[in-house]
Design a protein around this motif. Structure first.
Motif, PDB file in Angstrom:
ATOM      1  N   GLU A 157      34.212  32.064  36.988  1.00 13.65           N
ATOM      2  CA  GLU A 157      35.073  33.245  36.994  1.00 13.65           C
ATOM      3  C   GLU A 157      36.489  32.886  36.566  1.00 13.65           C
ATOM      4  OE1 GLU A 157      34.217  36.347  37.469  1.00 13.65           O
ATOM      5  OE2 GLU A 157      32.112  35.861  37.870  1.00 13.65           O
ATOM      6  N   GLN A 158      36.991  31.773  37.045  1.00 15.42           N
ATOM      7  CA  GLN A 158      38.336  31.327  36.668  1.00 15.42           C
ATOM      8  C   GLN A 158      38.394  30.987  35.179  1.00 15.42           C
ATOM      9  OE1 GLN A 158      40.882  31.262  38.888  1.00 15.42           O
ATOM     10  NE2 GLN A 158      39.562  31.922  40.569  1.00 15.42           N
ATOM     11  N   TYR A 159      37.333  30.363  34.691  1.00 12.36           N
ATOM     12  CA  TYR A 159      37.266  29.970  33.283  1.00 12.36           C
ATOM     13  C   TYR A 159      37.198  31.193  32.374  1.00 12.36           C
ATOM     14  CZ  TYR A 159      34.974  28.348  28.995  1.00 12.36           C
ATOM     15  OH  TYR A 159      34.634  28.129  27.692  1.00 12.36           O
ATOM     16  N   ARG A 160      36.362  32.161  32.719  1.00  7.31           N
ATOM     17  CA  ARG A 160      36.230  33.356  31.889  1.00  7.31           C
ATOM     18  C   ARG A 160      37.517  34.174  31.881  1.00  7.31           C
ATOM     19  NH1 ARG A 160      31.018  33.919  34.553  1.00  7.31           N
ATOM     20  NH2 ARG A 160      29.375  33.123  33.187  1.00  7.31           N
ATOM     21  N   SER A 171      30.762  37.693  49.416  1.00  8.49           N
ATOM     22  CA  SER A 171      30.528  37.751  47.973  1.00  8.49           C
ATOM     23  C   SER A 171      31.840  37.714  47.194  1.00  8.49           C
ATOM     24  CB  SER A 171      29.741  39.015  47.611  1.00  8.49           C
ATOM     25  OG  SER A 171      28.461  38.990  48.179  1.00  8.49           O
ATOM     26  N   TYR A 172      32.805  38.492  47.641  1.00  5.90           N
ATOM     27  CA  TYR A 172      34.082  38.563  46.925  1.00  5.90           C
ATOM     28  C   TYR A 172      34.767  37.204  46.899  1.00  5.90           C
ATOM     29  CZ  TYR A 172      39.007  39.544  46.041  1.00  5.90           C
ATOM     30  OH  TYR A 172      40.284  39.520  45.544  1.00  5.90           O
ATOM     31  N   TYR A 173      34.772  36.520  48.037  1.00  2.00           N
ATOM     32  CA  TYR A 173      35.471  35.238  48.121  1.00  2.00           C
ATOM     33  C   TYR A 173      34.722  34.141  47.370  1.00  2.00           C
ATOM     34  CZ  TYR A 173      38.102  37.659  51.719  1.00  2.00           C
ATOM     35  OH  TYR A 173      38.884  38.561  52.391  1.00  2.00           O
ATOM     36  N   LEU A 174      33.398  34.194  47.403  1.00  2.00           N
ATOM     37  CA  LEU A 174      32.614  33.211  46.657  1.00  2.00           C
ATOM     38  C   LEU A 174      32.851  33.353  45.158  1.00  2.00           C
ATOM     39  CD1 LEU A 174      29.207  33.319  48.592  1.00  2.00           C
ATOM     40  CD2 LEU A 174      30.852  31.434  48.544  1.00  2.00           C
ATOM     41  N   SER A 175      32.851  34.597  44.662  1.00  2.36           N
ATOM     42  CA  SER A 175      33.100  34.819  43.240  1.00  2.36           C
ATOM     43  C   SER A 175      34.537  34.456  42.866  1.00  2.36           C
ATOM     44  CB  SER A 175      32.819  36.277  42.874  1.00  2.36           C
ATOM     45  OG  SER A 175      33.676  37.156  43.593  1.00  2.36           O
ATOM     46  N   LEU A 176      35.445  34.640  43.818  1.00  2.00           N
ATOM     47  CA  LEU A 176      36.857  34.325  43.567  1.00  2.00           C
ATOM     48  C   LEU A 176      37.060  32.836  43.355  1.00  2.00           C
ATOM     49  CD1 LEU A 176      39.672  35.735  43.471  1.00  2.00           C
ATOM     50  CD2 LEU A 176      39.921  35.106  45.878  1.00  2.00           C
ATOM     51  N   PHE A 177      36.306  32.016  44.108  1.00  2.00           N
ATOM     52  CA  PHE A 177      36.467  30.572  44.018  1.00  2.00           C
ATOM     53  C   PHE A 177      35.515  29.931  43.006  1.00  2.00           C
ATOM     54  CE2 PHE A 177      38.280  31.343  48.261  1.00  2.00           C
ATOM     55  CZ  PHE A 177      39.485  30.659  48.122  1.00  2.00           C
ATOM     56  N   ALA A 178      34.634  30.706  42.410  1.00  2.00           N
ATOM     57  CA  ALA A 178      33.693  30.163  41.427  1.00  2.00           C
ATOM     58  C   ALA A 178      34.429  29.732  40.162  1.00  2.00           C
ATOM     59  CB  ALA A 178      32.621  31.201  41.097  1.00  2.00           C
ATOM     60  N   LEU A 179      34.091  28.560  39.662  1.00  2.00           N
ATOM     61  CA  LEU A 179      34.773  28.035  38.473  1.00  2.00           C
ATOM     62  C   LEU A 179      34.525  28.888  37.243  1.00  2.00           C
ATOM     63  CD1 LEU A 179      34.334  24.158  38.710  1.00  2.00           C
ATOM     64  CD2 LEU A 179      36.448  25.467  38.905  1.00  2.00           C
ATOM     65  N   GLY A 227      42.341  35.799  26.818  1.00  2.00           N
ATOM     66  CA  GLY A 227      43.537  35.717  25.978  1.00  2.00           C
ATOM     67  C   GLY A 227      44.834  35.832  26.741  1.00  2.00           C
ATOM     68  N   ILE A 228      44.760  36.048  28.052  1.00  2.00           N
ATOM     69  CA  ILE A 228      45.957  36.133  28.887  1.00  2.00           C
ATOM     70  C   ILE A 228      45.945  34.950  29.845  1.00  2.00           C
ATOM     71  CG2 ILE A 228      47.228  37.502  30.579  1.00  2.00           C
ATOM     72  CD1 ILE A 228      45.909  39.983  29.412  1.00  2.00           C
ATOM     73  N   ILE A 229      46.921  34.067  29.722  1.00  4.39           N
ATOM     74  CA  ILE A 229      46.981  32.886  30.567  1.00  4.39           C
ATOM     75  C   ILE A 229      47.621  33.274  31.899  1.00  4.39           C
ATOM     76  CG2 ILE A 229      47.719  30.487  30.735  1.00  4.39           C
ATOM     77  CD1 ILE A 229      45.778  31.102  28.444  1.00  4.39           C
ATOM     78  N   ASP A 230      46.786  33.494  32.889  1.00  2.00           N
ATOM     79  CA  ASP A 230      47.249  33.870  34.224  1.00  2.00           C
ATOM     80  C   ASP A 230      47.542  32.598  35.013  1.00  2.00           C
ATOM     81  OD1 ASP A 230      47.592  34.789  36.861  1.00  2.00           O
ATOM     82  OD2 ASP A 230      46.243  36.480  36.507  1.00  2.00           O
ATOM     83  N   SER A 231      48.743  32.500  35.554  1.00  2.48           N
ATOM     84  CA  SER A 231      49.141  31.298  36.285  1.00  2.48           C
ATOM     85  C   SER A 231      48.239  31.053  37.495  1.00  2.48           C
ATOM     86  CB  SER A 231      50.599  31.401  36.737  1.00  2.48           C
ATOM     87  OG  SER A 231      50.789  32.531  37.579  1.00  2.48           O
ATOM     88  N   ARG A 232      47.658  32.093  38.059  1.00  2.00           N
ATOM     89  CA  ARG A 232      46.787  31.925  39.216  1.00  2.00           C
ATOM     90  C   ARG A 232      45.538  31.138  38.860  1.00  2.00           C
ATOM     91  NH1 ARG A 232      46.334  38.123  40.889  1.00  2.00           N
ATOM     92  NH2 ARG A 232      46.104  38.178  38.612  1.00  2.00           N
ATOM     93  N   ASN A 233      44.960  31.412  37.688  1.00  2.00           N
ATOM     94  CA  ASN A 233      43.784  30.660  37.245  1.00  2.00           C
ATOM     95  C   ASN A 233      44.131  29.212  36.948  1.00  2.00           C
ATOM     96  OD1 ASN A 233      43.327  33.630  35.461  1.00  2.00           O
ATOM     97  ND2 ASN A 233      42.035  33.089  37.196  1.00  2.00           N
ATOM     98  N   VAL A 234      45.266  29.000  36.285  1.00  2.00           N
ATOM     99  CA  VAL A 234      45.702  27.647  35.943  1.00  2.00           C
ATOM    100  C   VAL A 234      45.977  26.846  37.205  1.00  2.00           C
ATOM    101  CG1 VAL A 234      47.492  26.283  34.799  1.00  2.00           C
ATOM    102  CG2 VAL A 234      46.647  28.383  33.720  1.00  2.00           C
ATOM    103  N   VAL A 235      46.695  27.439  38.146  1.00  2.00           N
ATOM    104  CA  VAL A 235      47.037  26.742  39.396  1.00  2.00           C
ATOM    105  C   VAL A 235      45.777  26.410  40.189  1.00  2.00           C
ATOM    106  CG1 VAL A 235      48.150  27.022  41.647  1.00  2.00           C
ATOM    107  CG2 VAL A 235      49.370  27.671  39.566  1.00  2.00           C
ATOM    108  N   TYR A 236      44.815  27.331  40.212  1.00  2.00           N
ATOM    109  CA  TYR A 236      43.579  27.072  40.955  1.00  2.00           C
ATOM    110  C   TYR A 236      42.824  25.881  40.365  1.00  2.00           C
ATOM    111  CZ  TYR A 236      38.869  27.598  42.800  1.00  2.00           C
ATOM    112  OH  TYR A 236      37.658  27.341  43.396  1.00  2.00           O
TER     113      TYR A 236
END
Length: 241
Positions: free
Chosen positions: A204-207, A194-202, A212-221
């Motif tokens: 979750e990355q979009y939200r 569950s944790y890994y599926l939610s981690l890779f879900a688009l 308001g905080i641009i996290d480089s991890r989300n952008v890179v993913y």
């Protein structure tokens, strides 16, 4: 790549396809946000664009594959892809030019929606009482999400020469990555996954970008996922030689 990009842009705007898609998207989003009472921003009572950023990806699930469905499938069907690949242009040049043209069209479609932000900015009490950082973070998320959808749509278009099939496959894979992984993560049968599926879900990355905080991890993913599907598409073109 630049020649392919110009060709695609000219082809988009020399036919009614681009205008119809842009018009349908803006009309659908406008009705949802300003007319329908259940989702209207005016009925919300707050100067908040959360409804817009929650609903727009679902509209894009259909809009983006509609833009990309003919990009490669039509070239294969008409036989021009083989001719194109004999020219001094690589598979990456073809894929990159088509990707940038489709991505630009999506960005141009999203651009008029900035009027919603301006309207809510003025309607706020006091004026400007709106989370501007969250709004612009969400717009960055939308643009990056659109890039992923465009890359998926191009890959789906490269799988066969039928535009309708390319559209259906594009919608399916966009839906799977945006909503499907989160839905699977919520099932009890997912267990430790569950944790890994939610981690890779688009979604979750979009939200995460919408906070308001641009996290480089989300952008890179999101950028990495875009490049991955472009790589799939380029490799698929190699097999057509």
């Amino acid at each position: 790549m630049l020649a392919i990009f110009r060709k695609e842009i000219n082809q988009f705007f020399s036919s009614p396809i681009a205008y119809i898609i842009m018009g349908v998207f803006l009309t659908a989003v406008g009705l949802l946000l300003w007319v329908f009472p259940d989702t209207s921003l005016l009925e919300n009572g707050y100067a908040d664009m959360g409804t817009f950023f929650n609903l727009t990806p679902y509209v894009m699930l259909f809009m983006v594959p509609a833009i990309t469905m003919r990009s490669i499938a039509d070239e294969v069907r008409s036989g021009t892809l083989e001719w194109l690949l004999t020219k001094p242009v690589s598979e990456w040049g073809v894929v990159g030019g088509k990707f940038l043209a489709s991505w630009l069209l999506v960005i141009l479609t999203l651009l008029p929606t900035m009027l919603y932000y301006v309207s809510l900015y003025q309607l706020g009490s006091p004026v400007g009482n709106i989370d501007s950082a969250g709004v612009f973070g969400s717009y960055i998320g939308l643009v990056l999400l659109a890039g992923v959808f465009v890359a998926i749509g191009l890959w789906a278009s490269s799988l066969n020469d039928n535009q309708v099939v390319a559209f259906v496959l594009g919608v399916f894979f966009c839906f799977l990555l945006y909503i499907g992984l989160s839905a699977l993560a919520g099932l009890s049968i997912a267990g430790g996954l569950s944790y890994y599926l939610s981690l890779f879900a688009l979604d979750e990355q979009y939200r995460a970008l919408g906070r308001g905080i641009i996290d480089s991890r989300n952008v890179v993913y999101l950028l990495s996922l875009t490049v991955l599907f472009l790589l799939f598409t380029a490799n698929g073109l190699k097999l057509t030689k």
